[in-house]
Each structure stands twice: as C-alpha cells, then as structure tokens.
Design an enzyme around this catalytic site. Structure first.
Site, short mmCIF file in Angstrom:
data_model
loop_
_atom_site.label_atom_id
_atom_site.label_comp_id
_atom_site.label_asym_id
_atom_site.label_seq_id
_atom_site.Cartn_x
_atom_site.Cartn_y
_atom_site.Cartn_z
N THR A 127 34.94 39.59 47.65
CA THR A 127 34.97 39.66 49.11
C THR A 127 35.27 41.10 49.50
O THR A 127 36.36 41.60 49.19
CB THR A 127 36.08 38.75 49.69
OG1 THR A 127 35.85 37.42 49.24
CG2 THR A 127 36.07 38.79 51.21
N LYS A 180 31.56 35.48 55.10
CA LYS A 180 32.82 35.29 54.37
C LYS A 180 34.02 35.78 55.20
O LYS A 180 35.06 35.13 55.26
CB LYS A 180 32.74 36.03 53.03
CG LYS A 180 34.01 36.05 52.24
CD LYS A 180 34.44 34.69 51.77
CE LYS A 180 35.81 34.73 51.14
NZ LYS A 180 36.32 33.40 50.80
N LYS A 201 44.18 41.43 52.78
CA LYS A 201 42.99 42.28 52.66
C LYS A 201 41.86 41.73 53.51
O LYS A 201 41.21 42.45 54.27
CB LYS A 201 42.56 42.34 51.19
CG LYS A 201 41.28 43.10 50.97
CD LYS A 201 40.54 42.69 49.70
CE LYS A 201 39.91 41.34 49.81
NZ LYS A 201 38.93 40.99 48.81
P1 NAD Z 1 42.31 38.66 40.85
O1 NAD Z 1 43.18 39.81 41.24
O2 NAD Z 1 42.91 37.47 40.19
O3 NAD Z 1 41.09 39.19 39.93
C1 NAD Z 1 40.49 40.43 40.04
C2 NAD Z 1 40.32 40.94 38.64
O4 NAD Z 1 39.59 42.18 38.69
C3 NAD Z 1 41.66 41.24 37.94
O5 NAD Z 1 41.72 40.48 36.75
C4 NAD Z 1 41.60 42.74 37.70
O6 NAD Z 1 42.23 43.13 36.48
C5 NAD Z 1 40.11 42.98 37.66
N1 NAD Z 1 39.75 44.38 37.93
C6 NAD Z 1 40.21 45.19 38.91
N2 NAD Z 1 39.62 46.39 38.82
C7 NAD Z 1 38.79 46.34 37.77
C8 NAD Z 1 37.93 47.27 37.15
N3 NAD Z 1 37.81 48.52 37.62
N4 NAD Z 1 37.22 46.89 36.07
C9 NAD Z 1 37.34 45.62 35.57
N5 NAD Z 1 38.16 44.69 36.10
C10 NAD Z 1 38.87 45.06 37.19
O7 NAD Z 1 41.55 38.24 42.19
P2 NAD Z 1 40.76 36.87 42.47
O8 NAD Z 1 41.68 35.93 43.14
O9 NAD Z 1 40.01 36.48 41.25
O10 NAD Z 1 39.75 37.39 43.59
C11 NAD Z 1 38.59 38.17 43.27
C12 NAD Z 1 37.76 38.31 44.54
O11 NAD Z 1 37.40 37.01 44.99
C13 NAD Z 1 38.49 38.99 45.70
O12 NAD Z 1 37.60 39.80 46.41
C14 NAD Z 1 38.96 37.81 46.53
O13 NAD Z 1 39.13 38.16 47.90
C15 NAD Z 1 37.83 36.83 46.32
N6 NAD Z 1 38.17 35.40 46.50
C16 NAD Z 1 39.29 34.88 45.94
C17 NAD Z 1 39.58 33.54 46.13
C18 NAD Z 1 40.82 32.90 45.55
O14 NAD Z 1 41.13 31.76 45.94
N7 NAD Z 1 41.52 33.55 44.63
C19 NAD Z 1 38.70 32.72 46.87
C20 NAD Z 1 37.54 33.28 47.38
C21 NAD Z 1 37.29 34.63 47.19
#
Ligand code: NAD
Length: 293
Positions: free
Chosen positions: A94, A169, A244
């Site tokens: 997102t 979104k 965010k």
């Molecule tokens: P998270 O923080 O659990 O996962 C993100 C991952 O990206 C982490 O494991 C981090 O180590 C990795 N990362 C960061 N920078 C990186 C890089 N340069 N190279 C490789 N890996 C890297 O977050 P999440 O909850 O999985 O959310 C991910 C996305 O999905 C976000 O944009 C969030 O807004 C969206 N989202 C989350 C949810 C939810 O319920 N958690 C629901 C819908 C959308």
C-alpha cells in the site's frame, strides 16, 4: 513453470508467498529479515541472498513492502536493473499514488509491465488466500497476473489504469481507520455507561452500525475470538501501518481538494498512539488509549 520472485516476506508477504508455493509455483524470496527468508525456505521456497538474486530469471516479481520509499528504492536499485526481459511486476504494497505511478512509468521506460495490486483482508485473508485485490494497470498486464492473484485472493477488482488500485486502497483504509476509531469510542462509552461489550457486539453486529471493525476486528476481547484484542493486540495490522495509510489518505485528500476531517482526526489519534509506544500493536489497540490504560 512460471517462476516468481517474492520481495517482502512480512506479516502479509510470507503467507501470500506460501499460498503460491501451495499452488505449485516456484517461489524465490528475499526479505531484510533472515528469519522471514528462512520461513519461506522451510515452506518449500528458495531463499535468495538479495533482491537482485531473487529476481534473477523470474517471470513475475511480486513486492509486498512497507511503503512508497521502500518500493521506489527496491525497484530503482535492484529490480529494474536485474529483472529478465519480459518480466511482469506486481506491487501489492500500500503506497502513495504518485510513487505507484512513478515506479510504473520507470518500469515502462525500461520495457517492463507493472501493475499496482494492493490488498485488503488482513493477515487472515493472506493466510486463507481470500484477499481482495484492487488493481491498477493495463488489461494485458492484469490478465497475465490473474492466475497468481486468483491463488492469493478471492475478489479481484480492476480499478483502471496504473495507480487506481492505490486510490481504491487508500479510500478503503480511510473508511476502515475512521470506522475502527468510532467503534472503539462506542465500546468505551458503553463500558462506562454500564452496557457490557458482548451485548453491544450482539446489537451492533446485526444492526445498522455493522462493519468490519466490529465483525472481524472487534477491539475488545471475547465477541470475535480471532480478533487481535484476544491476543493483547498483537497484529494483525499495526498501528504504524494504519498511521501510514491515513497519512496517504490525508495527502490524497489535499491533492483532490477534499475536506476529510474524520480521516484527519483518526490520523491524529493514531499518531498519538504510535508516539506513546503503540506502533507495533494492532491498530485496534487505540481503544486502550481512549479508555486511558
Ligand atoms: P511487514 O512490516 O510485516 O512486512 C514488510 C516486510 O518488508 C518486512 O518483513 C521487511 O523486513 C521487508 N522489507 C522492508 N524493506 C525491505 C527491502 N528493502 N528489501 C526486502 N525486504 C524489505 O508489513 P505487512 O503487514 O506485511 O504489510 C506490507 C504491506 O501490505 C504494507 O504496505 C501494508 O500497508 C500492506 N497491508 C498490510 C495489511 C495487514 O493487515 N498487515 C493488510 C493490507 C495491506
């Protein structure tokens, strides 16, 4: 067989990648967290040592990263220079509309197709493969991504050109944030006025107040056993991530000249919660701040 590079194996990315493995795809993954990469390997995926290593030879690159800056950095430095000709890029993170459109334009200039494919449905939806995808991109690119999206999600909505998935979104999450804020205020108000949480749930979950913040993520323990409130507000969806997204909504509302007072008030509450140590908790944990504990 279609080979997939999966970058970003966090709360959402790891279960999504596991579903692709379960459907028979070859998935090579990378994350800054070595534990996350190990977890993918334990599920039958291939551990990569870097993003460049993961995308090498992949037909489709899926990214599930925290926010716009990470998406810009990872595509600019690692994916665009290393992807094989003809690879399709699917960004499920997102992020702000501007970053989504800029990165897709860079990909197009380099000869690649890219779609924005943010999701809704939380970690439960990611695990069950029942996410809703909101897609921005061309018809051919969406058609190419479709088999993968069908594995990870149940509802796929093509919202128009590049960036439109993010518009959908951001609007969705502004509604979610505001509704959770209102639900938390109402549950605390009920507590103070002598109405127990289960009874309020029984009424509101079947009445005109019914919404996802009540029926799936009820912010008090008990009524919905799978909601984060039952595990001391372990996420789920972190307050930092919701902050965010409401920041993205505020920026988008400003750009569009929309008066979004409710979104702004919810953003302020989340900022307060994050600043006082709640950033890693589920966003429904704001109820503790409203309650004053
Ligand atoms: P998270 O923080 O659990 O996962 C993100 C991952 O990206 C982490 O494991 C981090 O180590 C990795 N990362 C960061 N920078 C990186 C890089 N340069 N190279 C490789 N890996 C890297 O977050 P999440 O909850 O999985 O959310 C991910 C996305 O999905 C976000 O944009 C969030 O807004 C969206 N989202 C989350 C949810 C939810 O319920 N958690 C629901 C819908 C959308």
């Amino acid at each position: 067989m279609t080979t997939i590079a999966f970058i970003g194996l966090g709360n959402m990315g790891l279960p999504m990648a596991k579903n692709l493995l379960g459907a028979g795809y070859a998935v090579t993954g990378f994350d800054l967290s070595t534990d996350a990469v190990k977890a993918l390997a334990a599920a039958g995926g291939t551990a990569a040592s870097s993003t460049a290593d993961a995308v090498d030879g992949a037909d489709i690159v899926v990214t599930m990263l925290p926010a716009g800056p990470q998406v810009r950095a990872v595509y600019g430095a690692d994916i665009l220079p290393n992807a094989k000709a003809g690879a399709l890029f699917v960004d499920c993170s997102t992020i702000d509309v501007e970053s989504a459109r800029d990165v897709a334009a860079q990909a197009e200039s380099a000869g690649f197709e890219m779609i924005d494919a943010p999701v809704s449905g939380g970690t439960g939806g990611a695990e069950a493969g029942t996410l809703t995808f909101m897609i921005g991109g061309t018809d051919p690119a969406v058609a190419k991504a479709r088999p993968l999206l069908d594995v990870m999600g149940k509802t796929i909505v093509h919202c128009g050109g590049v960036g439109n998935g993010q518009v959908a979104k951001i609007c969705n999450n502004m509604i979610l944030g505001v509704s959770m804020n209102a639900v938390c205020e109402a549950f605390v108000m009920a507590e103070r006025l002598g109405l127990d949480a289960q009874t309020l749930y029984d009424v509101t979950s079947t009445s005109s107040a019914q919404c996802w913040a009540i029926t799936t993520y009820c912010p008090v323990p008990g009524p919905v056993p799978t909601s984060p409130a039952n595990r001391d507000y372990a996420p789920g969806f972190t307050a930092a991530m919701m902050m965010k997204d409401l920041g993205l909504a505020e920026k988008a509302a400003e750009t569009a000249g929309v008066d979004s007072k409710l979104g702004v008030a919810t953003l302020e509450r989340l900022k307060n919660y994050v600043e006082t140590g709640g950033g890693d908790a589920d966003f429904s944990g704001i109820i503790r701040m409203i309650r004053g504990n």
